[in-house]
Design a protein around this motif. Structure first.
Motif, mmCIF file in Angstrom:
data_model
loop_
_atom_site.group_PDB
_atom_site.id
_atom_site.type_symbol
_atom_site.label_atom_id
_atom_site.label_comp_id
_atom_site.label_asym_id
_atom_site.label_seq_id
_atom_site.Cartn_x
_atom_site.Cartn_y
_atom_site.Cartn_z
ATOM 1 N N ARG A 68 57.846 -3.152 -12.146
ATOM 2 C CA ARG A 68 57.500 -2.684 -13.479
ATOM 3 C C ARG A 68 58.379 -3.312 -14.561
ATOM 4 O O ARG A 68 57.902 -3.634 -15.647
ATOM 5 N N LEU A 69 59.683 -3.473 -14.302
ATOM 6 C CA LEU A 69 60.571 -4.022 -15.326
ATOM 7 C C LEU A 69 60.213 -5.475 -15.651
ATOM 8 O O LEU A 69 60.172 -5.869 -16.821
ATOM 9 N N VAL A 70 59.955 -6.264 -14.603
ATOM 10 C CA VAL A 70 59.558 -7.650 -14.838
ATOM 11 C C VAL A 70 58.219 -7.696 -15.570
ATOM 12 O O VAL A 70 58.017 -8.505 -16.490
ATOM 13 N N ALA A 71 57.280 -6.816 -15.188
ATOM 14 C CA ALA A 71 55.974 -6.766 -15.853
ATOM 15 C C ALA A 71 56.141 -6.426 -17.334
ATOM 16 O O ALA A 71 55.457 -6.992 -18.200
ATOM 17 N N ALA A 72 57.058 -5.488 -17.657
ATOM 18 C CA ALA A 72 57.278 -5.115 -19.055
ATOM 19 C C ALA A 72 57.812 -6.303 -19.856
ATOM 20 O O ALA A 72 57.381 -6.534 -20.998
ATOM 21 N N ARG A 96 51.567 -1.947 -23.755
ATOM 22 C CA ARG A 96 51.685 -1.978 -22.303
ATOM 23 C C ARG A 96 53.143 -2.123 -21.880
ATOM 24 O O ARG A 96 53.598 -1.500 -20.912
ATOM 25 N N ALA A 97 53.883 -2.968 -22.608
ATOM 26 C CA ALA A 97 55.299 -3.154 -22.283
ATOM 27 C C ALA A 97 56.074 -1.862 -22.471
ATOM 28 O O ALA A 97 56.942 -1.502 -21.652
ATOM 29 N N ALA A 98 55.772 -1.133 -23.559
ATOM 30 C CA ALA A 98 56.463 0.133 -23.816
ATOM 31 C C ALA A 98 56.154 1.165 -22.737
ATOM 32 O O ALA A 98 57.029 1.937 -22.320
ATOM 33 N N GLU A 99 54.902 1.218 -22.285
ATOM 34 C CA GLU A 99 54.522 2.170 -21.238
ATOM 35 C C GLU A 99 55.284 1.903 -19.944
ATOM 36 O O GLU A 99 55.692 2.827 -19.240
ATOM 37 N N GLU A 148 58.207 0.482 -19.612
ATOM 38 C CA GLU A 148 59.648 0.683 -19.757
ATOM 39 C C GLU A 148 60.036 2.149 -19.690
ATOM 40 O O GLU A 148 61.198 2.480 -19.477
ATOM 41 N N THR A 149 59.059 3.045 -19.924
ATOM 42 C CA THR A 149 59.363 4.487 -19.917
ATOM 43 C C THR A 149 59.406 5.035 -18.498
ATOM 44 O O THR A 149 58.830 4.481 -17.578
#
Length: 774
Positions: free
Chosen positions: A739-743, A768-771, A773-774
């Motif tokens: 997920r972190l790399v995807a963000a 999408r990046a903000a979602e 990272e949460t």
């Protein structure tokens, strides 16, 4: 014993073959020894007689009193094709003020230049005759639009000199194995430094005689594919083909014209379009090979066979299959005008040949080919190098079983790697030549012609040389030639090739799609990424810019399309742009099939993104290279900061470095080497420039764009935008749990979309990046 036949001393036995000839008759042995002093004396006598004849020979320009004209100081520019640099030296000349003839592009002046005796010469008597015995030259300068001498055409003059030296360089390579030696008239540039603007003239020797400037002058081929069918000498055509393979496909000397085997004013075709407006690059090479007839001389010299499609071979078979080497003049040549005017008309044709080819767009171009030996040819040619819009293209061509078999066979070739074994050279496995079939003569004229061929050619070719080496670079450039020949077919350049043995009930197709498939397949087998991409698009039913008929006449096969995309992406000598397009197409196929895993698709996308970024860097390098070349002239030599290779300590090994100083008016430079930072002062002829890769230049710096040349835009290389690719990679990373790399990737895609002005897309990626990272 007779000392004349005494055994040779031990220290002379190794050179016995050069000093003695021995003949065995029955059981007796006789020998004839050559006295070296006698040979030297005979040679000196011959030289004296030649000099005496030259002294007493009448000067054909004596009546013009050129020796009375005041001498002028000039700088002579000579070209070295090995180092690709001009060398300068000063001399004096005498030149007439008014031209004695002119063509459409250039004025021609009579000029005399003293021959400088060699420093080792002991007898200067011949050179002391002065201007009355000075050598005769022809000096040519370009004209502006008003018909006046153009002082700004320095680069055009220097390109002329480069062409002459390049052609002479490949002629020397050809002469090593050729039964008939050829040569090009040497030329150089003279810069009149004491005149306003320092105008520059192209200069070459004037050869007196009717044969040179009269009816004996003949054009054997052109830079646009014309091959003389009237006299049909083999040597000029084989030389052009030999220059291609000897240069590993980087050069092809065309526009061969002259008297006998002394040629002048050639055009060199290069894979990267570097030799002026007449350099048609791989397109011009494709036009030549489409008309080139492989012959016994090609076999003897080890030149490989250039594959042609079935319909192309049938069209070639319309001509009488005698392998003539006659060099007598043609009756057509009696109508030639002034040689200089003809050469200038030919140069004008070179510049516009892509829109005005030298053969008419008709089924039988025999008359056109004959007219190509006239200076009035420019009045008879018409446009056919752009896609024809007069006819409605036939989408599906009626095919016979043999046509289907040919297409199937070609598509199988596309997935294999080309192998140049003995079958590509008309040779047995042992390397010996296979016998060639010769057509039986039906009349006395043909018998006489064939007998003359045997006397003049076959008797000279007693040695069969091994096949020419086909390197990876040669294969890559051959692939480009095949690809461009396929495109030329696809834009209706050869309507005469359209199934000559068939009768169509409906409208005739605009071009021979089977030849398109044939050459695309051979280009793909040679690793050409563009050809692989065009066939892959056709295999999934998508239209290709190579031919509008391709996708409707090639069977659908998704597995084959995927293999072709992978082959394009793995091509080592192709530019990055078609590789990126192939990656996009492969990803789309995998998405549609829904059988590939996320890891495989992720690998394809990451590789495609790498190619896309590399393509941007290639384009930037090409623009920088073009900008640098525009800021200097051809004779400006090296500049500080130029990336070069230096001949380290004059040992013959070149190492990369950079020019840090220029000395002696450009004749010497200081090179700092990249590996250890050391520097060395070298003469200019021991330094050679490092240029942008040939693959990139030939793909990006064409004189015409695909849209201009082919009549349609090249849609094959349209790719996903970088932010789209990155967003798809981010989506796959999200699926794999990273997920972190995807963000981070979604945020990167958002920034790229914002830079491209796509605000809504950028907002979507940011969310999408903000979602994630949460």
């Amino acid at each position: 014993p007779n000392p004349k036949y005494a055994p040779l001393p031990t220290h002379l036995k190794s050179s016995a073959s050069t000093t003695c000839q021995t003949f065995r008759v029955g059981k007796t042995m006789t020998a004839f020894s050559y006295d070296r002093e006698t040979v030297r004396k005979s040679l000196r006598q011959k030289i004296r007689r030649a000099a005496a004849n030259a002294i007493h020979q009448e000067d054909v320009w004596a009546e013009f009193n050129i020796q009375d004209i005041p001498a002028e100081r000039v700088v002579r520019h000579t070209y070295n094709p090995e180092t690709k640099q001009f060398l300068k030296n000063e001399t004096i000349v005498k030149i007439e003020k008014e031209p004695f003839t002119n063509g459409a592009m250039r004025h021609c002046f009579r000029l005399k230049k003293l021959a400088t005796p060699p420093q080792s010469a002991s007898n200067h008597r011949f050179h002391s005759y002065g201007w009355s015995r000075a050598l005769n030259y022809v000096a040519k300068c370009y004209l502006d639009e008003a018909g006046e001498p153009d002082m700004n055409e320095r680069d055009s003059v220097l390109i002329d000199i480069i062409l002459q030296y390049e052609a002479a360089h490949w002629a020397e390579k050809f002469n090593v194995t050729a039964p008939k030696k050829i040569d090009f008239i040497r030329a150089y540039a003279l810069e009149f430094v004491d005149r306003p603007g320092s105008p520059m003239f192209a200069v070459e020797r004037f050869i007196a005689g009717k044969d040179t400037y009269g009816c004996g002058f003949l054009k054997h081929n052109t830079n646009s594919g014309f091959v003389d069918q009237e006299v049909r000498r083999k040597t000029p055509q084989v030389f052009s083909a030999h220059s291609f393979y000897a240069s590993q496909g980087n050069r092809l000397v065309a526009d061969i014209q002259g008297v006998g085997d002394l040629y002048t004013d050639p055009q060199v075709l290069s894979i990267d379009y570097r030799f002026g407006d007449g350099d048609l690059g791989p397109r011009g090479m494709a036009l030549f090979f489409k008309n080139f007839r492989h012959c016994d001389l090609s076999d003897k010299m080890g030149i490989p066979i250039f594959p042609l499609s079935r319909n192309e071979r049938k069209y070639q078979a319309k001509y009488e299959d005698d392998e003539s080497t006659l060099s007598e003049g043609s009756p057509l040549l009696e109508a030639l005008l002034c040689k200089f005017k003809m050469l200038d008309d030919n140069r004008q044709m070179r510049k516009s040949i892509l829109v005005m080819p030298t053969d008419l767009n008709c089924a039988d171009s025999t008359e056109t080919e004959k007219r190509n030996n006239f200076s009035e040819v420019s009045k008879t040619i018409r446009s056919s190098f752009v896609a024809s819009k007069k006819k409605k293209a036939v989408s599906i061509v009626k095919r016979t079983k043999s046509d289907i078999d040919e297409v199937t066979s070609c598509l199988e070739i596309a997935l294999t790697d080309a192998v140049f074994d003995n079958t590509a050279f008309h040779r047995f496995e042992s390397g010996e030549l296979r016998p060639r079939h010769r057509r039986n003569s039906e009349d006395n004229d043909s018998d006489l012609r064939e007998n003359m061929c045997k006397r003049k050619s076959v008797a000279l070719m007693k040695v069969d040389y091994p096949p020419m080496e086909i390197t990876d670079e040669t294969k890559s450039n051959l692939g480009k030639v095949h690809y461009h020949l396929a495109c030329l077919h696809g834009m209706d350049r050869f309507p005469e090739i359209v199934s000559p043995d068939k009768i169509f009930d409906d409208e005739l197709p605009s071009h021979d799609v089977f030849s398109v498939v044939f050459h695309l397949s051979h280009a793909a087998s040679l690793g050409n990424a563009q050809a692989c991409l065009a066939l892959a698009r056709a295999r999934v039913g998508i239209q290709s810019s190579a031919s509008p008929l391709l996708h409707t006449n090639v069977p659908i096969d998704f597995d084959s399309a995927k293999d072709l995309c992978r082959k394009a992406m793995s091509s080592e000598r192709s530019p990055a742009s078609p590789k990126a397009a192939a990656g996009c197409l492969l990803y789309q196929i995998l998405e549609d099939e829904e059988t590939a895993g996320d890891v495989e698709k992720l690998h394809v996308l990451e590789e495609t993104l790498t190619f896309l970024n590399l393509a941007e860097r290639e384009q930037a390098a090409v623009k920088e290279h073009a900008k640098k070349m525009q800021s200097r002239g051809k004779a400006d030599g090296f500049h500080v900061g130029d990336v070069v290779e230096g001949n380290y300590f004059m040992e013959g090994t070149y190492y990369p470095g950079k020019v840090i100083d220029v000395l002696e008016n450009g004749n010497a430079v200081v090179v700092q080497y990249d590996d250890d930072g050391s520097s060395e002062t070298l003469t200019a002829d021991n330094v050679r420039p490092i240029e942008v890769s040939t693959e990139v230049l030939s793909h990006e710096t064409s004189r015409l764009s695909d849209e201009e040349a082919f009549g349609v835009s090249n849609t094959d290389e349209i790719v996903l935008l970088d932010y789209d690719l990155i967003s798809k990679i981010a989506g796959l990373k999200e699926k794999t749990g990273d997920r972190l790399v995807a963000a981070e990737l979604f945020q990167q895609a958002a920034e790229l979309a914002m830079s491209a002005g796509k605000m809504q897309t950028a907002n979507k990626f940011s969310m999408r990046a903000a979602e994630l990272e949460t």
